[in-house]
Design a protein around this motif. Structure first.
Motif, PDB file in Angstrom:
ATOM      1  N   THR A   1       7.083  -7.737   9.533  1.00  0.00           N
ATOM      2  CA  THR A   1       7.103  -6.704  10.172  1.00  0.00           C
ATOM      3  C   THR A   1       8.362  -6.191   8.140  1.00  0.00           C
ATOM      4  N   TRP A   2       8.392  -7.256   7.850  1.00  0.00           N
ATOM      5  CA  TRP A   2       8.851  -7.174   6.255  1.00  0.00           C
ATOM      6  C   TRP A   2      10.099  -6.725   6.297  1.00  0.00           C
ATOM      7  N   MET A   3      10.676  -8.610   7.261  1.00  0.00           N
ATOM      8  CA  MET A   3      11.751  -8.547   6.880  1.00  0.00           C
ATOM      9  C   MET A   3      12.598  -9.794   5.322  1.00  0.00           C
ATOM     10  N   PRO A   4      13.509  -8.937   5.000  1.00  0.00           N
ATOM     11  CA  PRO A   4      13.961  -9.926   3.770  1.00  0.00           C
ATOM     12  C   PRO A   4      15.147 -10.532   4.041  1.00  0.00           C
ATOM     13  N   HIS A   5      15.716 -12.226   3.266  1.00  0.00           N
ATOM     14  CA  HIS A   5      16.977 -12.935   3.414  1.00  0.00           C
ATOM     15  C   HIS A   5      17.755 -11.748   3.041  1.00  0.00           C
ATOM     16  N   PRO A   6      18.973 -12.073   4.184  1.00  0.00           N
ATOM     17  CA  PRO A   6      19.682 -10.858   3.756  1.00  0.00           C
ATOM     18  C   PRO A   6      20.668 -11.041   2.953  1.00  0.00           C
ATOM     19  N   GLN A   7      20.506 -12.269   1.585  1.00  0.00           N
ATOM     20  CA  GLN A   7      21.286 -12.027   0.330  1.00  0.00           C
ATOM     21  C   GLN A   7      20.404 -11.179  -0.328  1.00  0.00           C
ATOM     22  N   ASP A   8      18.693 -10.270  -0.071  1.00  0.00           N
ATOM     23  CA  ASP A   8      18.071  -9.476  -0.738  1.00  0.00           C
ATOM     24  C   ASP A   8      18.026  -8.123  -0.387  1.00  0.00           C
ATOM     25  N   PHE A   9      19.314  -7.773   1.296  1.00  0.00           N
ATOM     26  CA  PHE A   9      19.714  -6.562   1.446  1.00  0.00           C
ATOM     27  C   PHE A   9      20.466  -5.825   0.287  1.00  0.00           C
ATOM     28  N   GLY A  10      20.089  -4.439   0.036  1.00  0.00           N
ATOM     29  CA  GLY A  10      20.719  -3.187  -1.191  1.00  0.00           C
ATOM     30  C   GLY A  10      19.766  -3.545  -2.684  1.00  0.00           C
ATOM     31  N   LYS A  11      19.275  -4.933  -2.719  1.00  0.00           N
ATOM     32  CA  LYS A  11      18.406  -4.412  -4.297  1.00  0.00           C
ATOM     33  C   LYS A  11      17.841  -3.216  -4.698  1.00  0.00           C
ATOM     34  N   TYR A  12      16.975  -2.588  -3.477  1.00  0.00           N
ATOM     35  CA  TYR A  12      16.577  -1.121  -3.874  1.00  0.00           C
ATOM     36  C   TYR A  12      17.115   0.013  -3.461  1.00  0.00           C
ATOM     37  N   ASP A  13      18.158  -0.427  -3.188  1.00  0.00           N
ATOM     38  CA  ASP A  13      18.255   0.904  -1.757  1.00  0.00           C
ATOM     39  C   ASP A  13      19.039   2.337  -2.796  1.00  0.00           C
ATOM     40  N   GLN A  14      19.389   1.908  -4.362  1.00  0.00           N
ATOM     41  CA  GLN A  14      19.084   2.949  -4.899  1.00  0.00           C
ATOM     42  C   GLN A  14      18.011   3.648  -6.110  1.00  0.00           C
ATOM     43  N   ASP A  15      16.803   2.727  -5.785  1.00  0.00           N
ATOM     44  CA  ASP A  15      15.459   2.694  -6.537  1.00  0.00           C
ATOM     45  C   ASP A  15      14.941   4.824  -6.133  1.00  0.00           C
ATOM     46  N   HIS A  16      14.070   4.721  -6.831  1.00  0.00           N
ATOM     47  CA  HIS A  16      13.368   6.316  -6.583  1.00  0.00           C
ATOM     48  C   HIS A  16      11.987   5.808  -6.634  1.00  0.00           C
ATOM     49  N   PHE A  17      11.094   5.908  -5.295  1.00  0.00           N
ATOM     50  CA  PHE A  17       9.812   5.753  -5.222  1.00  0.00           C
ATOM     51  C   PHE A  17       8.949   7.451  -5.207  1.00  0.00           C
ATOM     52  N   PRO A  18       8.379   7.567  -6.281  1.00  0.00           N
ATOM     53  CA  PRO A  18       7.707   9.146  -6.388  1.00  0.00           C
ATOM     54  C   PRO A  18       6.904   8.380  -5.202  1.00  0.00           C
ATOM     55  N   LEU A  19       6.626   9.040  -4.562  1.00  0.00           N
ATOM     56  CA  LEU A  19       5.883  10.055  -3.519  1.00  0.00           C
ATOM     57  C   LEU A  19       4.530   9.528  -3.995  1.00  0.00           C
ATOM     58  N   PRO A  20       3.436   8.924  -3.490  1.00  0.00           N
ATOM     59  CA  PRO A  20       1.794   9.048  -3.725  1.00  0.00           C
ATOM     60  C   PRO A  20       1.465   9.999  -3.936  1.00  0.00           C
ATOM     61  N   SER A  21       0.410  10.280  -4.766  1.00  0.00           N
ATOM     62  CA  SER A  21      -0.511  11.559  -5.120  1.00  0.00           C
ATOM     63  C   SER A  21      -0.679  11.611  -3.695  1.00  0.00           C
ATOM     64  N   THR A  22      -1.602  10.558  -3.351  1.00  0.00           N
ATOM     65  CA  THR A  22      -2.384  10.519  -2.189  1.00  0.00           C
ATOM     66  C   THR A  22      -1.829  10.797  -0.779  1.00  0.00           C
ATOM     67  N   PHE A  23      -0.701  10.002  -1.032  1.00  0.00           N
ATOM     68  CA  PHE A  23       0.513  10.721   0.398  1.00  0.00           C
ATOM     69  C   PHE A  23       0.224  11.448   1.380  1.00  0.00           C
ATOM     70  N   TRP A  24      -0.339  12.454   1.078  1.00  0.00           N
ATOM     71  CA  TRP A  24      -0.814  13.644   2.046  1.00  0.00           C
ATOM     72  C   TRP A  24      -2.001  13.829   2.441  1.00  0.00           C
ATOM     73  N   ASP A  25      -2.718  12.994   1.874  1.00  0.00           N
ATOM     74  CA  ASP A  25      -3.758  12.812   2.047  1.00  0.00           C
ATOM     75  C   ASP A  25      -4.890  13.062   3.429  1.00  0.00           C
ATOM     76  N   ARG A  26      -5.458  14.267   3.456  1.00  0.00           N
ATOM     77  CA  ARG A  26      -6.419  14.923   4.911  1.00  0.00           C
ATOM     78  C   ARG A  26      -7.350  13.975   4.933  1.00  0.00           C
ATOM     79  N   TYR A  27      -8.126  13.304   4.016  1.00  0.00           N
ATOM     80  CA  TYR A  27      -9.275  12.619   4.612  1.00  0.00           C
ATOM     81  C   TYR A  27     -10.614  13.572   4.461  1.00  0.00           C
TER      82      TYR A  27
END
Length: 481
Positions: free
Chosen positions: A167-193
Protein backbone atom coordinates in the motif's frame (compact mmCIF):
# COMPACT_ATOMS: atom_id res chain seq x y z
CA UNK A 1 24.37 -8.12 -7.96
CA UNK A 2 20.66 -8.07 -8.72
CA UNK A 3 18.39 -5.45 -7.17
CA UNK A 4 14.76 -6.41 -7.76
CA UNK A 5 11.98 -4.09 -6.67
CA UNK A 6 8.29 -4.83 -6.50
CA UNK A 7 5.78 -3.16 -8.83
CA UNK A 8 8.14 -0.34 -9.79
CA UNK A 9 6.94 1.17 -13.07
CA UNK A 10 9.28 2.32 -15.80
CA UNK A 11 7.03 5.40 -16.16
CA UNK A 12 8.27 6.70 -12.79
CA UNK A 13 12.04 6.19 -13.31
CA UNK A 14 14.15 9.12 -14.41
CA UNK A 15 16.27 7.01 -16.78
CA UNK A 16 13.10 6.24 -18.75
CA UNK A 17 12.04 9.87 -18.88
CA UNK A 18 9.58 9.20 -16.08
CA UNK A 19 8.07 11.60 -13.59
CA UNK A 20 9.91 10.27 -10.54
CA UNK A 21 13.22 11.39 -9.07
CA UNK A 22 15.41 8.27 -8.97
CA UNK A 23 19.01 9.54 -8.95
CA UNK A 24 20.59 6.28 -7.84
CA UNK A 25 18.76 4.03 -10.28
CA UNK A 26 19.62 6.61 -12.92
CA UNK A 27 23.28 6.32 -11.92
CA UNK A 28 23.21 2.62 -12.83
CA UNK A 29 21.75 3.63 -16.19
CA UNK A 30 24.43 6.25 -16.85
CA UNK A 31 27.10 3.63 -16.18
CA UNK A 32 25.44 0.94 -18.26
CA UNK A 33 22.49 -0.01 -20.44
CA UNK A 34 18.82 0.92 -20.20
CA UNK A 35 16.52 -1.64 -21.82
CA UNK A 36 13.43 -0.04 -23.34
CA UNK A 37 11.80 -3.29 -24.45
CA UNK A 38 12.24 -5.60 -21.47
CA UNK A 39 9.23 -7.72 -20.59
CA UNK A 40 8.02 -10.39 -18.17
CA UNK A 41 6.57 -13.85 -18.71
CA UNK A 42 3.76 -13.48 -16.13
CA UNK A 43 3.02 -10.10 -14.56
CA UNK A 44 2.72 -11.00 -10.89
CA UNK A 45 5.11 -11.06 -7.93
CA UNK A 46 6.17 -14.65 -7.17
CA UNK A 47 6.04 -16.08 -10.71
CA UNK A 48 8.30 -13.31 -12.01
CA UNK A 49 10.93 -14.15 -9.39
CA UNK A 50 10.58 -17.85 -10.16
CA UNK A 51 11.27 -17.09 -13.82
CA UNK A 52 14.32 -15.05 -12.84
CA UNK A 53 15.77 -17.93 -10.81
CA UNK A 54 15.01 -20.77 -13.22
CA UNK A 55 15.17 -19.21 -16.68
CA UNK A 56 11.89 -21.03 -17.34
CA UNK A 57 8.29 -20.06 -17.92
CA UNK A 58 5.71 -20.56 -15.16
CA UNK A 59 4.27 -23.77 -16.59
CA UNK A 60 7.75 -25.32 -16.48
CA UNK A 61 9.01 -24.05 -13.13
CA UNK A 62 5.67 -24.88 -11.48
CA UNK A 63 4.91 -21.48 -9.95
CA UNK A 64 2.02 -19.98 -11.89
CA UNK A 65 0.47 -17.59 -9.38
CA UNK A 66 0.85 -16.29 -5.85
CA UNK A 67 -1.73 -18.80 -4.63
CA UNK A 68 0.49 -21.68 -5.65
CA UNK A 69 2.07 -23.73 -2.87
CA UNK A 70 5.69 -22.90 -2.09
CA UNK A 71 8.07 -22.76 -5.00
CA UNK A 72 10.11 -25.91 -5.66
CA UNK A 73 13.66 -24.85 -4.84
CA UNK A 74 14.78 -28.42 -5.56
CA UNK A 75 14.83 -27.71 -9.30
CA UNK A 76 17.86 -26.23 -10.98
CA UNK A 77 18.46 -22.50 -10.50
CA UNK A 78 21.10 -20.25 -11.98
CA UNK A 79 22.51 -19.66 -8.48
CA UNK A 80 23.12 -23.41 -8.07
CA UNK A 81 25.17 -23.35 -11.25
CA UNK A 82 27.13 -20.39 -9.89
CA UNK A 83 27.75 -22.20 -6.60
CA UNK A 84 29.32 -25.13 -8.47
CA UNK A 85 32.05 -22.81 -9.74
CA UNK A 86 32.81 -21.17 -6.41
CA UNK A 87 30.38 -18.25 -6.20
CA UNK A 88 29.00 -17.24 -2.83
CA UNK A 89 25.26 -16.63 -3.21
CA UNK A 90 22.71 -14.79 -1.09
CA UNK A 91 19.16 -13.46 -1.22
CA UNK A 92 18.15 -10.69 1.18
CA UNK A 93 14.68 -9.14 1.40
CA UNK A 94 11.51 -10.03 -0.47
CA UNK A 95 11.39 -13.26 -2.46
CA UNK A 96 7.72 -14.31 -2.04
CA UNK A 97 8.43 -17.94 -2.96
CA UNK A 98 8.21 -19.57 0.45
CA UNK A 99 11.15 -20.00 2.79
CA UNK A 100 12.63 -23.42 1.94
CA UNK A 101 15.45 -21.88 -0.05
CA UNK A 102 18.14 -23.85 -1.85
CA UNK A 103 21.01 -22.55 -3.94
CA UNK A 104 21.93 -19.81 -1.48
CA UNK A 105 24.80 -19.85 0.97
CA UNK A 106 22.91 -17.23 2.95
CA UNK A 107 19.38 -15.90 3.02
CA UNK A 108 17.48 -13.49 5.22
CA UNK A 109 14.12 -12.94 3.57
CA UNK A 110 10.86 -11.18 4.32
CA UNK A 111 8.06 -13.38 5.55
CA UNK A 112 5.62 -13.69 2.63
CA UNK A 113 4.88 -10.18 1.24
CA UNK A 114 6.63 -8.48 4.10
CA UNK A 115 5.65 -5.23 5.86
CA UNK A 116 6.97 -1.73 5.47
CA UNK A 117 7.46 -1.21 9.20
CA UNK A 118 9.00 -3.58 11.74
CA UNK A 119 8.92 -6.55 9.34
CA UNK A 120 9.51 -10.22 10.09
CA UNK A 121 12.53 -11.88 8.49
CA UNK A 122 13.23 -15.58 8.03
CA UNK A 123 16.77 -16.94 7.94
CA UNK A 124 18.36 -20.30 8.63
CA UNK A 125 18.12 -19.36 12.31
CA UNK A 126 14.34 -18.86 12.20
CA UNK A 127 11.96 -15.90 12.24
CA UNK A 128 12.74 -12.56 13.85
CA UNK A 129 11.06 -9.18 13.84
CA UNK A 130 13.30 -6.22 13.10
CA UNK A 131 12.46 -2.69 14.20
CA UNK A 132 12.63 -0.05 11.48
CA UNK A 133 11.72 0.68 7.88
CA UNK A 134 11.92 -2.19 5.43
CA UNK A 135 14.07 -0.63 2.69
CA UNK A 136 16.62 0.46 5.31
CA UNK A 137 16.68 -2.96 6.96
CA UNK A 138 17.03 -4.91 3.72
CA UNK A 139 19.97 -2.71 2.75
CA UNK A 140 21.57 -3.08 6.19
CA UNK A 141 21.40 -6.86 5.87
CA UNK A 142 22.78 -6.84 2.33
CA UNK A 143 25.75 -4.66 3.28
CA UNK A 144 26.44 -6.78 6.36
CA UNK A 145 26.62 -9.92 4.22
CA UNK A 146 28.99 -8.22 1.79
CA UNK A 147 31.20 -7.26 4.73
CA UNK A 148 31.28 -10.86 5.92
CA UNK A 149 32.39 -12.55 2.70
CA UNK A 150 35.92 -12.85 1.38
CA UNK A 151 36.97 -10.36 -1.28
CA UNK A 152 38.80 -13.21 -2.99
CA UNK A 153 35.60 -15.10 -3.87
CA UNK A 154 33.08 -14.15 -6.56
CA UNK A 155 29.59 -13.48 -5.27
CA UNK A 156 26.00 -13.18 -6.43
CA UNK A 157 23.75 -11.16 -4.17
CA UNK A 158 20.03 -10.62 -4.83
CA UNK A 159 18.50 -7.69 -2.95
CA UNK A 160 14.71 -7.99 -2.96
CA UNK A 161 12.90 -4.78 -2.06
CA UNK A 162 9.36 -4.62 -0.71
CA UNK A 163 8.90 -1.20 -2.33
CA UNK A 164 6.94 -0.10 -4.30
CA UNK A 165 4.27 -2.69 -3.51
CA UNK A 166 0.79 -1.67 -2.45
CA UNK A 167 0.00 0.00 0.00
CA UNK A 168 2.81 2.46 -0.79
CA UNK A 169 4.13 3.45 2.63
CA UNK A 170 7.17 5.75 2.47
CA UNK A 171 9.74 6.38 5.12
CA UNK A 172 8.55 9.44 7.10
CA UNK A 173 11.64 11.38 6.02
CA UNK A 174 10.23 11.29 2.47
CA UNK A 175 6.85 12.77 3.36
CA UNK A 176 6.13 15.88 1.36
CA UNK A 177 8.66 15.35 -1.42
CA UNK A 178 6.01 15.37 -4.14
CA UNK A 179 3.24 17.29 -2.40
CA UNK A 180 3.65 20.31 -4.66
CA UNK A 181 4.26 18.44 -7.92
CA UNK A 182 1.83 18.49 -10.81
CA UNK A 183 0.76 15.09 -12.16
CA UNK A 184 -1.00 15.32 -15.51
CA UNK A 185 -3.93 12.93 -15.71
CA UNK A 186 -3.07 10.14 -18.18
CA UNK A 187 -4.92 10.60 -21.46
CA UNK A 188 -6.52 7.16 -21.01
CA UNK A 189 -7.58 7.73 -17.39
CA UNK A 190 -11.28 7.84 -18.29
CA UNK A 191 -11.06 4.90 -20.67
CA UNK A 192 -14.39 3.04 -20.92
CA UNK A 193 -12.89 -0.10 -22.53
CA UNK A 194 -15.07 -0.33 -25.64
CA UNK A 195 -14.45 -3.63 -27.42
CA UNK A 196 -12.34 -4.99 -24.54
CA UNK A 197 -14.46 -7.20 -22.34
CA UNK A 198 -11.67 -8.31 -19.99
CA UNK A 199 -10.74 -4.70 -19.32
CA UNK A 200 -14.36 -3.90 -18.53
CA UNK A 201 -14.55 -6.59 -15.83
CA UNK A 202 -11.31 -5.84 -13.94
CA UNK A 203 -11.31 -4.56 -10.35
CA UNK A 204 -8.22 -2.35 -10.38
CA UNK A 205 -9.84 1.03 -10.98
CA UNK A 206 -8.50 4.02 -9.06
CA UNK A 207 -12.01 5.49 -9.14
CA UNK A 208 -13.89 2.40 -7.95
CA UNK A 209 -11.46 -0.03 -6.34
CA UNK A 210 -8.73 2.00 -4.65
CA UNK A 211 -9.62 2.17 -0.96
CA UNK A 212 -9.57 5.45 0.90
CA UNK A 213 -8.29 3.95 4.14
CA UNK A 214 -6.26 0.89 3.21
CA UNK A 215 -4.59 2.44 0.17
CA UNK A 216 -4.57 6.18 0.77
CA UNK A 217 -4.50 6.34 4.61
CA UNK A 218 -7.66 8.46 4.67
CA UNK A 219 -9.32 6.97 7.77
CA UNK A 220 -12.42 8.31 9.49
CA UNK A 221 -10.69 8.27 12.86
CA UNK A 222 -7.38 7.65 14.53
CA UNK A 223 -8.80 4.51 16.09
CA UNK A 224 -9.80 3.13 12.69
CA UNK A 225 -6.38 3.94 11.26
CA UNK A 226 -4.51 2.05 13.94
CA UNK A 227 -6.75 -1.01 13.60
CA UNK A 228 -5.41 -1.47 10.08
CA UNK A 229 -2.83 -4.26 9.89
CA UNK A 230 -0.13 -2.04 8.41
CA UNK A 231 -0.36 0.36 11.34
CA UNK A 232 -0.71 -2.24 14.10
CA UNK A 233 2.95 -3.12 13.57
CA UNK A 234 4.14 0.43 14.12
CA UNK A 235 5.69 1.72 17.31
CA UNK A 236 4.43 4.92 18.92
CA UNK A 237 6.90 7.18 17.08
CA UNK A 238 6.07 5.70 13.69
CA UNK A 239 2.33 6.02 14.33
CA UNK A 240 2.70 9.66 15.31
CA UNK A 241 4.73 10.44 12.19
CA UNK A 242 2.06 8.92 9.95
CA UNK A 243 -0.78 10.53 11.85
CA UNK A 244 0.85 13.96 11.75
CA UNK A 245 1.32 13.76 7.98
CA UNK A 246 -1.91 12.13 6.80
CA UNK A 247 -4.50 13.47 9.24
CA UNK A 248 -4.37 17.10 7.99
CA UNK A 249 -4.70 15.85 4.41
CA UNK A 250 -7.88 13.98 5.35
CA UNK A 251 -9.31 16.95 7.25
CA UNK A 252 -8.72 19.18 4.22
CA UNK A 253 -10.33 16.62 1.92
CA UNK A 254 -13.51 16.54 4.02
CA UNK A 255 -13.91 20.31 3.61
CA UNK A 256 -13.77 20.13 -0.18
CA UNK A 257 -16.93 18.05 -0.77
CA UNK A 258 -15.65 16.72 -4.09
CA UNK A 259 -17.82 15.26 -6.84
CA UNK A 260 -17.34 11.63 -7.90
CA UNK A 261 -15.11 12.64 -10.79
CA UNK A 262 -13.13 15.12 -8.70
CA UNK A 263 -12.60 12.51 -5.99
CA UNK A 264 -11.28 10.01 -8.53
CA UNK A 265 -8.76 12.55 -9.75
CA UNK A 266 -7.85 13.44 -6.16
CA UNK A 267 -7.27 9.73 -5.44
CA UNK A 268 -5.01 9.50 -8.48
CA UNK A 269 -2.91 12.40 -7.22
CA UNK A 270 -2.59 10.96 -3.69
CA UNK A 271 -1.69 7.57 -5.18
CA UNK A 272 1.09 9.16 -7.21
CA UNK A 273 2.47 11.02 -4.19
CA UNK A 274 2.53 7.97 -1.93
CA UNK A 275 3.96 5.75 -4.65
CA UNK A 276 6.74 8.18 -5.60
CA UNK A 277 7.62 8.89 -1.97
CA UNK A 278 7.93 5.13 -1.40
CA UNK A 279 10.13 4.82 -4.47
CA UNK A 280 12.33 7.62 -3.12
CA UNK A 281 12.80 5.71 0.13
CA UNK A 282 13.99 2.72 -1.89
CA UNK A 283 16.16 4.70 -4.30
CA UNK A 284 18.06 6.26 -1.42
CA UNK A 285 18.93 2.77 -0.19
CA UNK A 286 20.01 1.68 -3.65
CA UNK A 287 22.42 4.60 -3.42
CA UNK A 288 23.82 3.16 -0.20
CA UNK A 289 24.61 -0.10 -1.99
CA UNK A 290 26.25 1.68 -4.91
CA UNK A 291 28.33 3.73 -2.47
CA UNK A 292 29.38 0.51 -0.74
CA UNK A 293 30.61 -0.96 -4.01
CA UNK A 294 32.55 2.24 -4.73
CA UNK A 295 34.06 2.56 -1.25
CA UNK A 296 35.15 -1.07 -1.23
CA UNK A 297 36.62 -0.96 -4.74
CA UNK A 298 34.06 -3.44 -6.07
CA UNK A 299 32.27 -1.34 -8.66
CA UNK A 300 34.78 -1.96 -11.46
CA UNK A 301 34.22 -5.73 -11.48
CA UNK A 302 30.62 -6.06 -10.29
CA UNK A 303 27.62 -6.33 -12.58
CA UNK A 304 24.63 -4.43 -11.19
CA UNK A 305 21.17 -5.29 -12.49
CA UNK A 306 18.14 -3.23 -11.54
CA UNK A 307 14.69 -4.50 -12.46
CA UNK A 308 11.17 -4.84 -11.14
CA UNK A 309 9.17 -8.06 -11.00
CA UNK A 310 6.87 -6.46 -13.60
CA UNK A 311 5.46 -3.14 -14.67
CA UNK A 312 2.62 -1.24 -13.01
CA UNK A 313 -0.26 1.05 -13.94
CA UNK A 314 0.14 4.66 -12.93
CA UNK A 315 -3.37 5.74 -13.82
CA UNK A 316 -3.27 4.54 -17.44
CA UNK A 317 -6.75 3.22 -18.31
CA UNK A 318 -7.74 4.51 -14.87
CA UNK A 319 -5.85 1.68 -13.16
CA UNK A 320 -3.36 0.68 -10.52
CA UNK A 321 -1.86 -2.85 -10.23
CA UNK A 322 -0.55 -5.05 -13.09
CA UNK A 323 -1.46 -8.56 -14.50
CA UNK A 324 -2.59 -7.68 -18.03
CA UNK A 325 -0.42 -8.23 -21.10
CA UNK A 326 -0.98 -4.58 -21.97
CA UNK A 327 2.29 -2.66 -22.16
CA UNK A 328 2.27 -0.91 -18.78
CA UNK A 329 2.35 -4.19 -16.85
CA UNK A 330 3.92 -6.51 -19.46
CA UNK A 331 6.94 -4.24 -19.80
CA UNK A 332 9.39 -3.89 -16.91
CA UNK A 333 12.32 -1.62 -16.13
CA UNK A 334 15.67 -3.34 -16.72
CA UNK A 335 18.94 -1.47 -16.26
CA UNK A 336 22.32 -3.23 -16.31
CA UNK A 337 25.81 -1.93 -15.60
CA UNK A 338 28.84 -4.13 -16.16
CA UNK A 339 32.16 -2.28 -16.50
CA UNK A 340 34.12 -3.56 -19.46
CA UNK A 341 31.05 -5.20 -20.98
CA UNK A 342 28.25 -2.64 -21.33
CA UNK A 343 28.97 0.72 -22.97
CA UNK A 344 28.06 3.65 -20.75
CA UNK A 345 24.64 5.23 -21.09
CA UNK A 346 23.59 2.71 -23.75
CA UNK A 347 19.96 2.75 -24.90
CA UNK A 348 18.84 -0.77 -25.84
CA UNK A 349 15.77 -1.46 -27.99
CA UNK A 350 16.23 -5.21 -28.34
CA UNK A 351 13.30 -7.23 -27.04
CA UNK A 352 14.24 -9.32 -24.00
CA UNK A 353 12.19 -11.15 -21.38
CA UNK A 354 12.91 -12.02 -17.75
CA UNK A 355 13.58 -15.73 -18.43
CA UNK A 356 16.60 -14.52 -20.44
CA UNK A 357 18.41 -13.12 -17.40
CA UNK A 358 19.54 -16.47 -15.90
CA UNK A 359 21.25 -17.76 -19.08
CA UNK A 360 22.82 -14.33 -19.61
CA UNK A 361 24.42 -14.44 -16.16
CA UNK A 362 25.66 -17.98 -16.68
CA UNK A 363 27.20 -17.16 -20.06
CA UNK A 364 28.91 -14.12 -18.55
CA UNK A 365 30.36 -16.38 -15.82
CA UNK A 366 31.58 -18.86 -18.45
CA UNK A 367 29.13 -21.56 -17.35
CA UNK A 368 27.23 -23.80 -19.76
CA UNK A 369 23.52 -22.98 -19.79
CA UNK A 370 21.42 -26.02 -18.73
CA UNK A 371 19.31 -27.44 -21.53
CA UNK A 372 16.05 -27.06 -19.61
CA UNK A 373 16.39 -23.28 -19.36
CA UNK A 374 13.99 -21.69 -21.82
CA UNK A 375 15.57 -18.26 -21.76
CA UNK A 376 18.12 -17.06 -24.29
CA UNK A 377 21.26 -15.19 -23.24
CA UNK A 378 21.40 -11.56 -24.35
CA UNK A 379 25.07 -11.09 -23.41
CA UNK A 380 25.75 -10.14 -27.03
CA UNK A 381 23.25 -7.28 -26.68
CA UNK A 382 25.03 -6.04 -23.55
CA UNK A 383 28.25 -5.88 -25.51
CA UNK A 384 26.65 -4.47 -28.65
CA UNK A 385 23.48 -2.52 -27.70
CA UNK A 386 22.35 -2.13 -31.31
CA UNK A 387 21.98 -5.88 -31.80
CA UNK A 388 18.55 -7.49 -31.83
CA UNK A 389 17.47 -10.39 -29.63
CA UNK A 390 13.95 -11.87 -29.57
CA UNK A 391 11.64 -11.39 -32.56
CA UNK A 392 8.62 -12.50 -30.55
CA UNK A 393 7.63 -12.43 -26.88
CA UNK A 394 5.38 -14.99 -25.20
CA UNK A 395 3.25 -14.28 -22.11
CA UNK A 396 0.89 -16.34 -19.94
CA UNK A 397 -1.02 -15.04 -16.89
CA UNK A 398 -2.87 -17.71 -14.90
CA UNK A 399 -4.45 -16.25 -11.76
CA UNK A 400 -8.23 -16.26 -11.76
CA UNK A 401 -9.25 -14.22 -8.75
CA UNK A 402 -7.41 -11.14 -7.54
CA UNK A 403 -8.60 -7.93 -9.21
CA UNK A 404 -10.89 -9.99 -11.48
CA UNK A 405 -8.36 -10.11 -14.31
CA UNK A 406 -9.15 -12.94 -16.67
CA UNK A 407 -6.36 -15.49 -17.33
CA UNK A 408 -4.79 -15.01 -20.74
CA UNK A 409 -1.81 -15.75 -22.94
CA UNK A 410 -0.46 -14.05 -26.02
CA UNK A 411 2.35 -13.08 -28.32
CA UNK A 412 3.92 -9.78 -29.36
CA UNK A 413 6.31 -9.15 -32.24
CA UNK A 414 6.88 -5.52 -31.28
CA UNK A 415 4.41 -4.21 -33.87
CA UNK A 416 1.36 -6.36 -33.22
CA UNK A 417 0.12 -8.03 -30.07
CA UNK A 418 -2.39 -10.89 -30.00
CA UNK A 419 -4.02 -11.90 -26.70
CA UNK A 420 -6.29 -14.86 -25.91
CA UNK A 421 -8.44 -14.46 -22.78
CA UNK A 422 -10.09 -17.49 -21.19
CA UNK A 423 -12.08 -18.61 -18.11
CA UNK A 424 -13.64 -15.31 -16.96
CA UNK A 425 -13.69 -13.92 -20.48
CA UNK A 426 -13.63 -15.91 -23.71
CA UNK A 427 -12.18 -13.45 -26.20
CA UNK A 428 -9.37 -12.46 -28.54
CA UNK A 429 -7.70 -9.05 -28.77
CA UNK A 430 -5.31 -7.63 -31.37
CA UNK A 431 -3.41 -4.34 -31.16
CA UNK A 432 -1.26 -2.38 -33.58
CA UNK A 433 1.38 -1.02 -31.20
CA UNK A 434 2.75 1.42 -33.76
CA UNK A 435 -0.57 3.13 -34.51
CA UNK A 436 -2.14 2.52 -31.10
CA UNK A 437 0.60 2.33 -28.44
CA UNK A 438 -1.94 2.87 -25.66
CA UNK A 439 -3.92 -0.21 -26.77
CA UNK A 440 -7.30 1.46 -26.95
CA UNK A 441 -8.70 -0.23 -30.07
CA UNK A 442 -9.15 -3.99 -30.30
CA UNK A 443 -8.66 -4.81 -33.99
CA UNK A 444 -9.37 -8.52 -33.81
CA UNK A 445 -12.78 -8.38 -35.51
CA UNK A 446 -11.85 -5.79 -38.13
CA UNK A 447 -12.01 -7.30 -41.65
CA UNK A 448 -8.92 -5.46 -42.86
CA UNK A 449 -6.83 -7.13 -40.14
CA UNK A 450 -7.77 -10.74 -40.92
CA UNK A 451 -4.40 -11.45 -42.53
CA UNK A 452 -2.60 -9.94 -39.54
CA UNK A 453 -4.72 -12.05 -37.17
CA UNK A 454 -3.83 -15.21 -39.09
CA UNK A 455 -0.16 -14.26 -39.11
CA UNK A 456 -0.12 -13.57 -35.37
CA UNK A 457 -2.01 -16.77 -34.58
CA UNK A 458 0.69 -18.72 -36.38
CA UNK A 459 3.31 -16.92 -34.32
CA UNK A 460 1.39 -17.65 -31.14
CA UNK A 461 1.05 -21.31 -32.03
CA UNK A 462 4.81 -21.53 -32.68
CA UNK A 463 5.59 -19.97 -29.31
CA UNK A 464 3.20 -22.33 -27.52
CA UNK A 465 4.91 -25.29 -29.18
CA UNK A 466 8.39 -23.90 -28.56
CA UNK A 467 7.80 -23.49 -24.85
CA UNK A 468 5.61 -26.60 -24.55
CA UNK A 469 2.71 -24.81 -22.85
CA UNK A 470 0.12 -27.58 -22.84
CA UNK A 471 -2.66 -25.58 -21.16
CA UNK A 472 -2.37 -22.82 -23.75
CA UNK A 473 -2.13 -25.40 -26.55
CA UNK A 474 -5.42 -27.01 -25.54
CA UNK A 475 -7.21 -23.65 -25.30
CA UNK A 476 -5.76 -22.45 -28.59
CA UNK A 477 -6.70 -25.61 -30.48
CA UNK A 478 -10.20 -25.64 -29.01
CA UNK A 479 -10.69 -22.03 -30.12
CA UNK A 480 -9.64 -22.88 -33.68
CA UNK A 481 -12.02 -25.85 -34.12
Amino acid sequence: MIIISDDHSYQTIGAYGGIGHTPNIDKIARNGATFHKAYVNNSICGPARAALLTGKYSHKNGFKDNGTSDFDFGQNLFVKELQKTGYKTAWVGKIHLGHQLQGFDYFDILDDQGHYFNPDFISAKGKTRVEGYVSDIVTDKAVTWLDDISREEPFCLVIGHKATHRTWMPHPQDFGKYDQDHFPLPSTFWDRYEGREAAQLQEMSIEKDMRMGYDLKMFESTEEMFKDGNFKRMNATQKKQYLDYYRPIYEELKKRNLSVKELAEWKYRRYMIDYLNTAASMDRNIGRVLDYLHDNKLEDNTMVIYLSDQGFYMGEHGWFDKRFMYEESFRTPLIISMPGVTPVNAQVNAQVINVDIAPTLLELAGIDVPEDMQGESFLDVLRHPNHSHRKTLYYHYYENGEHAVSPHFGVSDGRYKLIRFYKRVDAWELYDLKKDPQEMENLYSKKRYRKIVDKMKKKLEREIEKFDDQEAKEIFQHAET
